[in-house]
Design a protein around this motif. Structure first.
Motif, PDB file in Angstrom:
ATOM      1  N   SER A   1     116.701 -70.357  -3.986  1.00 39.03           N
ATOM      2  CA  SER A   1     117.849 -69.472  -4.141  1.00 39.03           C
ATOM      3  C   SER A   1     118.899 -69.678  -3.057  1.00 39.03           C
ATOM      4  CB  SER A   1     117.396 -68.006  -4.138  1.00 39.03           C
ATOM      5  OG  SER A   1     116.748 -67.677  -2.924  1.00 39.03           O
ATOM      6  N   GLY A   2     118.622 -70.528  -2.076  1.00 36.19           N
ATOM      7  CA  GLY A   2     119.617 -70.856  -1.062  1.00 36.19           C
ATOM      8  C   GLY A   2     119.508 -70.066   0.228  1.00 36.19           C
ATOM      9  N   LYS A   3     118.305 -69.548   0.549  1.00 36.23           N
ATOM     10  CA  LYS A   3     118.143 -68.741   1.759  1.00 36.23           C
ATOM     11  C   LYS A   3     118.424 -69.551   3.021  1.00 36.23           C
ATOM     12  CE  LYS A   3     113.890 -67.448   1.020  1.00 36.23           C
ATOM     13  NZ  LYS A   3     113.669 -68.166  -0.245  1.00 36.23           N
ATOM     14  N   SER A   4     117.851 -70.744   3.102  1.00 39.64           N
ATOM     15  CA  SER A   4     118.002 -71.557   4.320  1.00 39.64           C
ATOM     16  C   SER A   4     119.463 -71.897   4.577  1.00 39.64           C
ATOM     17  CB  SER A   4     117.174 -72.839   4.212  1.00 39.64           C
ATOM     18  OG  SER A   4     115.793 -72.545   4.145  1.00 39.64           O
ATOM     19  N   MET A   5     120.188 -72.255   3.520  1.00 36.11           N
ATOM     20  CA  MET A   5     121.600 -72.609   3.682  1.00 36.11           C
ATOM     21  C   MET A   5     122.425 -71.379   4.031  1.00 36.11           C
ATOM     22  SD  MET A   5     123.497 -75.312   3.643  1.00 36.11           S
ATOM     23  CE  MET A   5     124.871 -74.875   4.716  1.00 36.11           C
ATOM     24  N   LEU A   6     122.067 -70.228   3.473  1.00 31.21           N
ATOM     25  CA  LEU A   6     122.805 -68.998   3.777  1.00 31.21           C
ATOM     26  C   LEU A   6     122.669 -68.642   5.252  1.00 31.21           C
ATOM     27  CD1 LEU A   6     124.236 -66.494   2.097  1.00 31.21           C
ATOM     28  CD2 LEU A   6     122.202 -65.330   2.906  1.00 31.21           C
ATOM     29  N   PHE A   7     121.444 -68.675   5.769  1.00 37.30           N
ATOM     30  CA  PHE A   7     121.230 -68.394   7.188  1.00 37.30           C
ATOM     31  C   PHE A   7     122.016 -69.374   8.055  1.00 37.30           C
ATOM     32  CE2 PHE A   7     117.113 -65.991   6.521  1.00 37.30           C
ATOM     33  CZ  PHE A   7     117.539 -64.861   7.193  1.00 37.30           C
TER      34      PHE A   7
ATOM     35  N   GLU B   1     118.676 -64.862  19.755  1.00 34.70           N
ATOM     36  CA  GLU B   1     117.423 -64.657  20.477  1.00 34.70           C
ATOM     37  C   GLU B   1     116.266 -64.587  19.486  1.00 34.70           C
ATOM     38  OE1 GLU B   1     117.632 -61.223  22.930  1.00 34.70           O
ATOM     39  OE2 GLU B   1     119.167 -62.052  24.279  1.00 34.70           O
ATOM     40  N   PRO B   2     115.051 -64.897  19.942  1.00 36.93           N
ATOM     41  CA  PRO B   2     113.884 -64.791  19.042  1.00 36.93           C
ATOM     42  C   PRO B   2     113.640 -63.345  18.631  1.00 36.93           C
ATOM     43  CG  PRO B   2     113.371 -66.053  21.044  1.00 36.93           C
ATOM     44  CD  PRO B   2     114.686 -65.387  21.276  1.00 36.93           C
ATOM     45  N   LEU B   3     113.043 -63.169  17.484  1.00 40.62           N
ATOM     46  CA  LEU B   3     112.617 -61.858  17.013  1.00 40.62           C
ATOM     47  C   LEU B   3     111.110 -61.786  17.198  1.00 40.62           C
ATOM     48  CD1 LEU B   3     113.547 -59.221  15.698  1.00 40.62           C
ATOM     49  CD2 LEU B   3     113.148 -60.263  13.464  1.00 40.62           C
ATOM     50  N   GLU B   4     110.665 -60.794  17.939  1.00 42.39           N
ATOM     51  CA  GLU B   4     109.246 -60.694  18.299  1.00 42.39           C
ATOM     52  C   GLU B   4     108.349 -60.748  17.064  1.00 42.39           C
ATOM     53  OE1 GLU B   4     106.223 -57.710  20.757  1.00 42.39           O
ATOM     54  OE2 GLU B   4     108.360 -57.220  20.561  1.00 42.39           O
ATOM     55  N   GLY B   5     107.336 -61.623  17.141  1.00 44.90           N
ATOM     56  CA  GLY B   5     106.370 -61.736  16.055  1.00 44.90           C
ATOM     57  C   GLY B   5     106.724 -62.775  15.011  1.00 44.90           C
ATOM     58  N   TYR B   6     107.869 -63.459  15.176  1.00 46.13           N
ATOM     59  CA  TYR B   6     108.308 -64.439  14.187  1.00 46.13           C
ATOM     60  C   TYR B   6     108.654 -65.764  14.848  1.00 46.13           C
ATOM     61  CZ  TYR B   6     108.845 -60.418  11.087  1.00 46.13           C
ATOM     62  OH  TYR B   6     108.617 -59.300  10.339  1.00 46.13           O
ATOM     63  N   LYS B   7     108.519 -66.842  14.103  1.00 44.48           N
ATOM     64  CA  LYS B   7     109.010 -68.128  14.561  1.00 44.48           C
ATOM     65  C   LYS B   7     110.526 -68.138  14.490  1.00 44.48           C
ATOM     66  CE  LYS B   7     105.011 -71.002  13.396  1.00 44.48           C
ATOM     67  NZ  LYS B   7     104.543 -72.227  12.681  1.00 44.48           N
ATOM     68  N   SER B   8     111.143 -68.906  15.387  1.00 46.15           N
ATOM     69  CA  SER B   8     112.598 -68.968  15.419  1.00 46.15           C
ATOM     70  C   SER B   8     113.126 -69.732  14.210  1.00 46.15           C
ATOM     71  CB  SER B   8     113.078 -69.645  16.704  1.00 46.15           C
ATOM     72  OG  SER B   8     112.692 -68.894  17.833  1.00 46.15           O
ATOM     73  N   PHE B   9     114.241 -69.248  13.662  1.00 44.67           N
ATOM     74  CA  PHE B   9     114.863 -69.929  12.537  1.00 44.67           C
ATOM     75  C   PHE B   9     115.350 -71.306  12.996  1.00 44.67           C
ATOM     76  CE2 PHE B   9     118.599 -70.868   9.879  1.00 44.67           C
ATOM     77  CZ  PHE B   9     117.989 -70.861   8.631  1.00 44.67           C
TER      78      PHE B   9
ATOM     79  N   ALA C   1     107.449 -67.703   7.631  1.00 43.10           N
ATOM     80  CA  ALA C   1     108.354 -66.611   8.009  1.00 43.10           C
ATOM     81  C   ALA C   1     109.121 -66.972   9.275  1.00 43.10           C
ATOM     82  CB  ALA C   1     107.562 -65.329   8.228  1.00 43.10           C
ATOM     83  N   PHE C   2     110.432 -66.731   9.235  1.00 41.14           N
ATOM     84  CA  PHE C   2     111.294 -66.930  10.391  1.00 41.14           C
ATOM     85  C   PHE C   2     112.007 -65.621  10.691  1.00 41.14           C
ATOM     86  CE2 PHE C   2     111.359 -71.272   8.484  1.00 41.14           C
ATOM     87  CZ  PHE C   2     110.708 -71.934   9.517  1.00 41.14           C
ATOM     88  N   GLY C   3     112.293 -65.404  11.950  1.00 39.11           N
ATOM     89  CA  GLY C   3     113.056 -64.233  12.333  1.00 39.11           C
ATOM     90  C   GLY C   3     113.887 -64.536  13.563  1.00 39.11           C
ATOM     91  N   PHE C   4     115.062 -63.930  13.638  1.00 35.25           N
ATOM     92  CA  PHE C   4     115.884 -64.108  14.832  1.00 35.25           C
ATOM     93  C   PHE C   4     116.849 -62.946  14.961  1.00 35.25           C
ATOM     94  CE2 PHE C   4     118.268 -66.094  11.436  1.00 35.25           C
ATOM     95  CZ  PHE C   4     119.593 -65.769  11.692  1.00 35.25           C
TER      96      PHE C   4
ATOM     97  N   TYR D   1     111.642 -65.546   4.635  1.00 34.47           N
ATOM     98  CA  TYR D   1     110.272 -65.917   4.270  1.00 34.47           C
ATOM     99  C   TYR D   1     110.290 -66.620   2.920  1.00 34.47           C
ATOM    100  CZ  TYR D   1     111.156 -61.334   2.244  1.00 34.47           C
ATOM    101  OH  TYR D   1     111.745 -60.275   1.617  1.00 34.47           O
ATOM    102  N   PRO D   2     109.224 -67.350   2.602  1.00 30.76           N
ATOM    103  CA  PRO D   2     109.210 -68.115   1.347  1.00 30.76           C
ATOM    104  C   PRO D   2     109.322 -67.220   0.119  1.00 30.76           C
ATOM    105  CG  PRO D   2     107.446 -68.845   2.810  1.00 30.76           C
ATOM    106  CD  PRO D   2     108.014 -67.589   3.409  1.00 30.76           C
ATOM    107  N   GLY D   3     110.070 -67.686  -0.860  1.00 30.76           N
ATOM    108  CA  GLY D   3     110.192 -66.940  -2.104  1.00 30.76           C
ATOM    109  C   GLY D   3     108.864 -66.793  -2.820  1.00 30.76           C
ATOM    110  N   GLU D   4     107.961 -67.746  -2.607  1.00 28.94           N
ATOM    111  CA  GLU D   4     106.648 -67.681  -3.268  1.00 28.94           C
ATOM    112  C   GLU D   4     105.855 -66.457  -2.829  1.00 28.94           C
ATOM    113  OE1 GLU D   4     108.007 -71.862  -3.575  1.00 28.94           O
ATOM    114  OE2 GLU D   4     107.991 -70.360  -1.992  1.00 28.94           O
ATOM    115  N   TRP D   5     106.067 -65.997  -1.588  1.00 24.13           N
ATOM    116  CA  TRP D   5     105.352 -64.807  -1.131  1.00 24.13           C
ATOM    117  C   TRP D   5     105.786 -63.574  -1.912  1.00 24.13           C
ATOM    118  CZ3 TRP D   5     105.625 -65.175   4.966  1.00 24.13           C
ATOM    119  CH2 TRP D   5     104.895 -66.306   5.373  1.00 24.13           C
TER     120      TRP D   5
END
Length: 462
Positions: free
Chosen positions: A42-48, A83-91, A112-115, A144-148
């Motif tokens: 759906s284009g999540k990575s490109m949107l971010f 900055e990183p978001l606690e509990g998530y890998k950096s985008f 899952a990525f968070g920032f 996070y993945p659309g499959e989840w």
């Protein structure tokens, strides 16, 4: 005035239990937490990637992108940092930009990525300026993945219920065209033999091949989608399962039923439940990305299934307006604003975008029905995270570089504004545009993100 007093009261109550070191944060920070919900492709990575690029260019380079975003005026932006978001890998922002530099689209999200995107604004009010010289606007993004997303509804089902519904789905609609090989495997399989690990793996691998092919053919409602991700922490090799014929699921004493019921329970308890607890929570704003072109490119049945999928997904999240008590004491958030976003809007001429917006509104009907009697604000948007096409020689045409690098022009028939307008068997080919060499300039020329942010931040007119 009442809203301003209520907001000040909320902050005053929250400040009462804080130390002096964090007291200033209560009055100088404003936090917005976004969950980006979107099916695969759906284009999540490109949107971010585009969002971060636009905001940084707007503040650091003074580029006039996001013109309608009045809430963050460039003249008042002192600094933007990630900055990183606690509990998530950096985008992987740098990796995505490097991929674009090499002419490749950003990789699909498989974990899952968070920032945090922190925008520091100068205070403009004279009184506030003397007390606190700046305000930090904090955007917390979770990807996070659309499959989840398609798997979470499985938490509310027993194995037999899921198996029967999965059989019904792959026996009708567009799935039936891609499930032929899987059905042949089941029809020739000897379920009188005990469910050894080898036999279970044989069935699971055959079912996974169906999932892979159906995904490639644009099917949106696939379960378990987690089986498609190599990065998944769930050991589907050892605890995999498949739908079974009703003659087996109706017999709770059958060895195959007992084996797959056990594996299904492990999938729920060890994977889905912790996933929902850790990822699908504590968010107050939601962006639901919808790729209408995937359906338009295949068939009307694909679009109907997309509508059904979005309706099911709405059951995954908690909607409503969070009170001060739930936010600060119970530490629970409810989603109060929802933006339905059709991505890749630049793939059709401007003259057809009104029809695309109308189609998006119909596709989300089932999901919006979940908001009935709840104080939810929602809106529909068309967004281009990157403008990969140019205007054509007529209002019905666009120009772009195809996968071979040739600059071509495509002329479009009218895009259906409603599902009933799309004839059975018809499809609308989607341009496969190459990553343009001037990708950064085309990111900054992207359309729709300013209106989207303006709506979610609750400032300005729509």
């Amino acid at each position: 005035m009442q809203k301003n007093i209520a907001a000040l009261f909320d902050k005053t109550m929250a400040a009462a239990s804080l130390t002096s070191n964090t007291l200033a944060d209560v009055f100088s920070k404003e936090t917005h937490r976004f969950t980006i919900t979107g099916l695969s492709r759906s284009g999540k990575s490109m949107l971010f990637t585009s969002l971060v690029t636009m905001l940084k260019s707007r503040s650091e380079e003074g580029y006039a992108c996001l013109p309608l975003l009045r809430y963050l005026p460039p003249s008042q932006v002192l600094d933007i940092r990630i900055e990183p978001l606690e509990g998530y890998k950096s985008f992987p922002q740098a990796e995505n930009l490097a991929a674009l530099e090499q002419g490749q689209w950003p990789a699909a999200t498989e974990e899952a990525f968070g920032f945090k995107l922190i925008v520091r604004l100068k205070q403009t009010a004279s009184i506030k300026r003397h007390v606190l010289p700046h305000t930090d606007i904090v955007f917390e993004f979770i990807d996070y993945p659309g499959e989840w997303i398609t798997d979470i509804p499985m938490l509310s089902k027993t194995y037999a219920q899921w198996s029967d519904s999965a059989w019904a789905q792959l026996s009708g609609g567009p799935q039936q065209h891609f499930a032929h090989d899987w059905k042949q495997v089941v029809n020739s399989f000897d379920f009188e033999q005990p469910p050894t690990p080898e036999r279970i793996q044989h069935l699971v691998h055959a079912y996974r091949q169906y999932l892979i092919e159906a995904k490639r053919q644009g099917i949106s409602l696939l379960q378990p989608g987690s089986f498609l991700l190599d990065s998944s922490d769930f050991d589907w090799q050892s605890f995999g399962f498949t739908p079974l014929p009703s003659s087996i699921t109706s017999d709770v004493s059958h060895p195959w039923y007992k084996a797959f019921e056990q594996h299904f329970g492990a999938f729920q308890d060890k994977w889905l439940a912790p996933l929902k607890q850790s990822i699908f929570k504590e968010t107050d704003k939601q962006i639901i990305l919808v790729d209408l072109f995937e359906g338009l490119n295949h068939s009307r049945q694909h679009l109907y299934q997309l509508k059904e999928t979005l309706s099911h997904l709405a059951d995954t999240f908690v909607y409503g307006q969070s009170s001060w008590f739930s936010r600060n004491v119970l530490k629970k958030e409810q989603i109060g604003k929802v933006a339905f976003v059709a991505t890749k809007a630049d793939l059709i001429p401007v003259s057809q975008r009104e029809n695309l917006l109308s189609l998006l509104t119909q596709i989300t009907e089932g999901a919006r029905a979940r908001f009935t009697d709840k104080p939810i604000e929602f809106e529909h948007f068309l967004v281009s995270a990157i403008e990969v096409t140019d205007k054509g020689s007529t209002p019905q045409a666009i120009r772009y570089k195809n996968s071979d690098g040739a600059y071509v022009e495509s002329t479009f028939e009218p895009v259906p504004s409603a599902l009933k307008e799309m004839e059975e068997g018809a499809h609308f080919p989607v341009p496969h545009a190459k990553v343009p060499a001037d990708f950064k300039a085309r990111i900054l020329a992207g359309k729709g993100l300013d209106r989207l942010l303006q709506f979610l931040l609750g400032k300005g007119e729509q």
